[in-house]
Design a protein around this motif. Structure first.
Motif, PDB file in Angstrom:
ATOM      1  N   PRO A   3       0.827  -1.219   0.000  1.00 12.49           N
ATOM      2  CA  PRO A   3       0.000   0.000   0.000  1.00 12.49           C
ATOM      3  C   PRO A   3       0.860   1.268   0.000  1.00 12.49           C
ATOM      4  N   LEU A   4       1.992   1.168   0.691  1.00 16.05           N
ATOM      5  CA  LEU A   4       2.911   2.321   0.733  1.00 16.05           C
ATOM      6  C   LEU A   4       3.509   2.565  -0.658  1.00 16.05           C
ATOM      7  N   ALA A   5       3.968   1.487  -1.295  1.00 15.55           N
ATOM      8  CA  ALA A   5       4.581   1.609  -2.621  1.00 15.55           C
ATOM      9  C   ALA A   5       3.574   2.153  -3.643  1.00 15.55           C
ATOM     10  N   ARG A   6       2.333   1.662  -3.558  1.00 13.84           N
ATOM     11  CA  ARG A   6       1.304   2.130  -4.508  1.00 13.84           C
ATOM     12  C   ARG A   6       1.060   3.620  -4.323  1.00 13.84           C
ATOM     13  N   LEU A   7       0.942   4.042  -3.059  1.00 12.65           N
ATOM     14  CA  LEU A   7       0.663   5.463  -2.816  1.00 12.65           C
ATOM     15  C   LEU A   7       1.839   6.323  -3.280  1.00 12.65           C
ATOM     16  N   GLU A   8       3.058   5.868  -3.014  1.00 11.50           N
ATOM     17  CA  GLU A   8       4.227   6.628  -3.454  1.00 11.50           C
ATOM     18  C   GLU A   8       4.249   6.726  -4.977  1.00 11.50           C
ATOM     19  N   GLY A   9       3.935   5.617  -5.630  1.00 10.16           N
ATOM     20  CA  GLY A   9       3.906   5.616  -7.097  1.00 10.16           C
ATOM     21  C   GLY A   9       2.853   6.598  -7.610  1.00 10.16           C
ATOM     22  N   GLU A  10       1.677   6.542  -7.004  1.00 13.03           N
ATOM     23  CA  GLU A  10       0.600   7.427  -7.465  1.00 13.03           C
ATOM     24  C   GLU A  10       0.998   8.891  -7.323  1.00 13.03           C
ATOM     25  N   ILE A  11       1.523   9.250  -6.145  1.00  8.86           N
ATOM     26  CA  ILE A  11       1.907  10.648  -5.915  1.00  8.86           C
ATOM     27  C   ILE A  11       3.048  11.038  -6.864  1.00  8.86           C
ATOM     28  N   ALA A  12       4.004  10.129  -7.018  1.00 10.18           N
ATOM     29  CA  ALA A  12       5.167  10.447  -7.861  1.00 10.18           C
ATOM     30  C   ALA A  12       4.750  10.727  -9.304  1.00 10.18           C
ATOM     31  N   PHE A  13       3.920   9.854  -9.909  1.00  9.25           N
ATOM     32  CA  PHE A  13       3.549  10.047 -11.320  1.00  9.25           C
ATOM     33  C   PHE A  13       2.592  11.233 -11.475  1.00  9.25           C
ATOM     34  N   ALA A  14       1.606  11.331 -10.559  1.00 11.07           N
ATOM     35  CA  ALA A  14       0.622  12.414 -10.691  1.00 11.07           C
ATOM     36  C   ALA A  14       1.318  13.774 -10.600  1.00 11.07           C
ATOM     37  N   THR A  15       2.238  13.908  -9.638  1.00 10.78           N
ATOM     38  CA  THR A  15       2.907  15.196  -9.431  1.00 10.78           C
ATOM     39  C   THR A  15       3.842  15.514 -10.598  1.00 10.78           C
ATOM     40  N   LEU A  16       4.576  14.501 -11.020  1.00 12.05           N
ATOM     41  CA  LEU A  16       5.551  14.720 -12.100  1.00 12.05           C
ATOM     42  C   LEU A  16       4.858  15.209 -13.381  1.00 12.05           C
ATOM     43  N   PHE A  17       3.800  14.496 -13.795  1.00  8.64           N
ATOM     44  CA  PHE A  17       3.206  14.839 -15.092  1.00  8.64           C
ATOM     45  C   PHE A  17       2.274  16.046 -15.002  1.00  8.64           C
ATOM     46  N   LYS A  18       1.829  16.375 -13.795  1.00 11.38           N
ATOM     47  CA  LYS A  18       1.032  17.599 -13.642  1.00 11.38           C
ATOM     48  C   LYS A  18       1.960  18.811 -13.717  1.00 11.38           C
ATOM     49  N   ARG A  19       3.070  18.708 -13.003  1.00 15.70           N
ATOM     50  CA  ARG A  19       3.963  19.874 -12.952  1.00 15.70           C
ATOM     51  C   ARG A  19       4.846  19.983 -14.182  1.00 15.70           C
ATOM     52  N   MET A  20       5.097  18.883 -14.853  1.00 20.31           N
ATOM     53  CA  MET A  20       5.974  18.915 -16.026  1.00 20.31           C
ATOM     54  C   MET A  20       5.291  18.205 -17.192  1.00 20.31           C
ATOM     55  N   PRO A  21       4.208  18.806 -17.692  1.00 14.42           N
ATOM     56  CA  PRO A  21       3.438  18.105 -18.730  1.00 14.42           C
ATOM     57  C   PRO A  21       4.217  17.908 -20.028  1.00 14.42           C
ATOM     58  N   ASN A  22       5.277  18.697 -20.214  1.00 14.92           N
ATOM     59  CA  ASN A  22       6.040  18.547 -21.464  1.00 14.92           C
ATOM     60  C   ASN A  22       7.324  17.740 -21.277  1.00 14.92           C
ATOM     61  N   LEU A  23       7.359  16.995 -20.203  1.00 15.38           N
ATOM     62  CA  LEU A  23       8.559  16.199 -19.907  1.00 15.38           C
ATOM     63  C   LEU A  23       8.956  15.323 -21.098  1.00 15.38           C
ATOM     64  N   ARG A  24      10.231  15.366 -21.448  1.00 17.51           N
ATOM     65  CA  ARG A  24      10.707  14.442 -22.488  1.00 17.51           C
ATOM     66  C   ARG A  24      12.171  14.090 -22.236  1.00 17.51           C
ATOM     67  N   LEU A  25      12.637  13.067 -22.918  1.00 19.49           N
ATOM     68  CA  LEU A  25      14.018  12.629 -22.738  1.00 19.49           C
ATOM     69  C   LEU A  25      14.975  13.683 -23.264  1.00 19.49           C
ATOM     70  N   SER A  26      16.092  13.882 -22.544  1.00 17.16           N
ATOM     71  CA  SER A  26      17.067  14.858 -23.038  1.00 17.16           C
ATOM     72  C   SER A  26      18.232  14.170 -23.735  1.00 17.16           C
ATOM     73  N   VAL A  27      18.211  12.838 -23.754  1.00 17.55           N
ATOM     74  CA  VAL A  27      19.258  12.099 -24.482  1.00 17.55           C
ATOM     75  C   VAL A  27      18.560  11.094 -25.398  1.00 17.55           C
ATOM     76  N   PRO A  28      19.246  10.658 -26.462  1.00 16.38           N
ATOM     77  CA  PRO A  28      18.616   9.642 -27.314  1.00 16.38           C
ATOM     78  C   PRO A  28      18.274   8.392 -26.513  1.00 16.38           C
ATOM     79  N   ARG A  29      17.141   7.773 -26.819  1.00 13.61           N
ATOM     80  CA  ARG A  29      16.634   6.606 -26.071  1.00 13.61           C
ATOM     81  C   ARG A  29      17.701   5.520 -25.922  1.00 13.61           C
ATOM     82  N   GLU A  30      18.493   5.311 -26.997  1.00 18.28           N
ATOM     83  CA  GLU A  30      19.454   4.193 -26.953  1.00 18.28           C
ATOM     84  C   GLU A  30      20.648   4.471 -26.014  1.00 18.28           C
TER      85      GLU A  30
END
Ligand code: HEM
Length: 392
Positions: free
Chosen positions: A349-376
């Motif tokens: 339950p702790l891991a799930r809540l941490e995951g939820e907060i981590a993803f929700a906050t990240l993509f809300k605050r940084m909606p244009n997040l993208r990789l800064s290096v080539p995927r490979e």
């Protein structure tokens, strides 16, 4: 995709590892499909987490559980923890902490977790670029579990070094001197921490456990130290990997990420799907056969070792529709990322809540997040029981 796992599943649900376990004539097996994985993890008559409980046992020279029948300080790590013992000791040890890990207690951590996530992103917002692992995926879980346990801020970077060494050194035959040294240091650190809590008790989980131990009959000193080490270690390495790998998986699937950003109520099912699709635990186990048994046509002999491969079972075609697809709205998602049976992850339950907060906050605050290096150029670090991004 994991083409090797698909190939192994097509061979069968129980696949022999083609080398005997070092120093023995025993056989190792990989469990690749869901039905057999669940059967083995639930069957406490035939399978044990503790090779010491097999009659006539010759201790395994190298065990990946850390419980190899020896008791030197290098095996201190989880050797006496709930993860490495069967009933009734398991129930006694798990009972002590599960009283604290109630849904209400976990939910009560939400505001502080949110604060930590926001503080971490405040620090990188202006910079325009970050290493998601170093700046976010690692510090969030370690700070949460450390605050719960009462581990001082100044010690958290060192803990990362130790637990990284443990996560990546816990392979068959891989417990070399440097890993042992890290384990010893981690063990000594835990002892000191407990000694300090004895002198200055505080409102944290370690102080509560010290009080139980001092009260007498339910927790020995060794068990207390193993428990704390397990909680520190289990409480952050895996969750960091969920956040790091999960973010990369979402960036790899822009359609799913777009859906998530448009409808944040999908965050809980997205976390579940990321755990299924590419969860942090690469094996559940090992389990050891206490007597001979035939499963799916394979003759498992007493003393044989079984490794359940959750990422393979989680892509079992008989259990999931389109298992190779990432679908954050997937409805039925009975995956094995947290294990199964009596040893199922205590911290889920702790891991799930941490995951939820981590993803929700990240993509809300940084909606244009993208990789800064080539995927490979993105690199992974592997061991038998862990797979993590070195940087993102
Ligand atoms: C057990 C995975 C987070 C504490 C387990 C097991 C798995 C697992 C697969 C079962 C191992 C086995 O049966 O051999 C994960 C994953 C996590 C996570 C994927 C994050 C995404 C946490 C957290 C804690 C934690 C945050 C917090 C304290 C434990 C403990 C056990 C355990 C104490 C042993 C339970 C027992 O033996 O009864 N975990 N874990 N885990 N986990 Fe987690």
């Amino acid at each position: 995709p994991f083409p090797l796992f698909a190939q192994l599943r097509s061979v069968g649900p129980i696949v022999p590892i083609p080398i005997p376990l070092e120093g023995t004539d025993r056989q190792g097996w990989m469990v690749t499909q869901m039905k057999e994985a669940v059967q083995i993890l639930k069957d406490h008559t035939h399978f044990t987490v503790d090779p010491r409980s097999i009659s006539g046992n010759v201790p395994l020279k190298h065990s990946i559980s850390g419980n190899n029948g020896e008791s030197d300080s290098s095996t201190f790590f989880t050797g006496n923890s709930m993860l490495s013992v069967d009933e009734p000791d398991h129930r006694r040890l798990r009972g002590l902490v599960s009283k604290v890990f109630t849904p209400r207690f976990i939910e009560g951590l939400r505001p502080r977790m949110q604060e930590i996530a926001d503080e971490l992103l405040d620090q990188v917002q202006e910079r325009g670029e970050m290493d998601l692992i170093k700046d976010y995926a690692f510090p969030l879980p370690i700070n949460v579990i450390s605050e719960m346990l009462g581990v001082p801020q100044a010690d958290r970077a060192q803990i990362r070094i130790w637990s990284n060494a443990l996560a990546h050194g816990q392979g068959l035959g891989k417990q070399d001197e440097s890993v042992k040294e890290h384990m010893r240091a981690f063990g000594e650190y835990t002892s000191q921490l407990v000694a300090e809590k004895r002198l200055h008790s505080a409102d944290d989980l370690i102080s509560q456990m010290v009080a139980i131990e001092e009260a007498g009959d339910r927790l020995s000193e060794e068990e207390l130290l193993s428990m704390i080490t397990l909680l520190i270690f289990a409480g952050h390495e895996t969750t960091s990997n969920l956040i790091g790998t999960g973010t990369l998986m979402l960036l790899d699937h822009p359609d799913q990420l777009k859906k998530l950003k448009a409808d944040p109520s999908l965050v809980p099912s997205a976390v579940e799907e990321l755990l299924r699709f590419n969860g942090p635990a690469t094996i559940v186990g090992p389990r050891f056969a206490m007597r001979d048994i035939e499963i799916a046509g394979q003759q498992i002999k007493m003393g044989d070792m079984l490794l359940v491969i959750p990422t393979s079972a989680n892509r079992d075609e008989t259990q999931f529709s389109d298992p190779e697809e990432l679908d954050i709205a997937r409805n039925v998602n009975r995956h094995l990322a947290f294990g199964h049976g009596i040893h199922v992850c205590l911290g889920k339950p702790l891991a799930r809540l941490e995951g939820e907060i981590a993803f929700a906050t990240l993509f809300k605050r940084m909606p244009n997040l993208r990789l800064s290096v080539p995927r490979e150029r993105i690199t992974w670090s592997f061991s038998l029981n862990s797979r993590s991004l070195t940087a993102l």
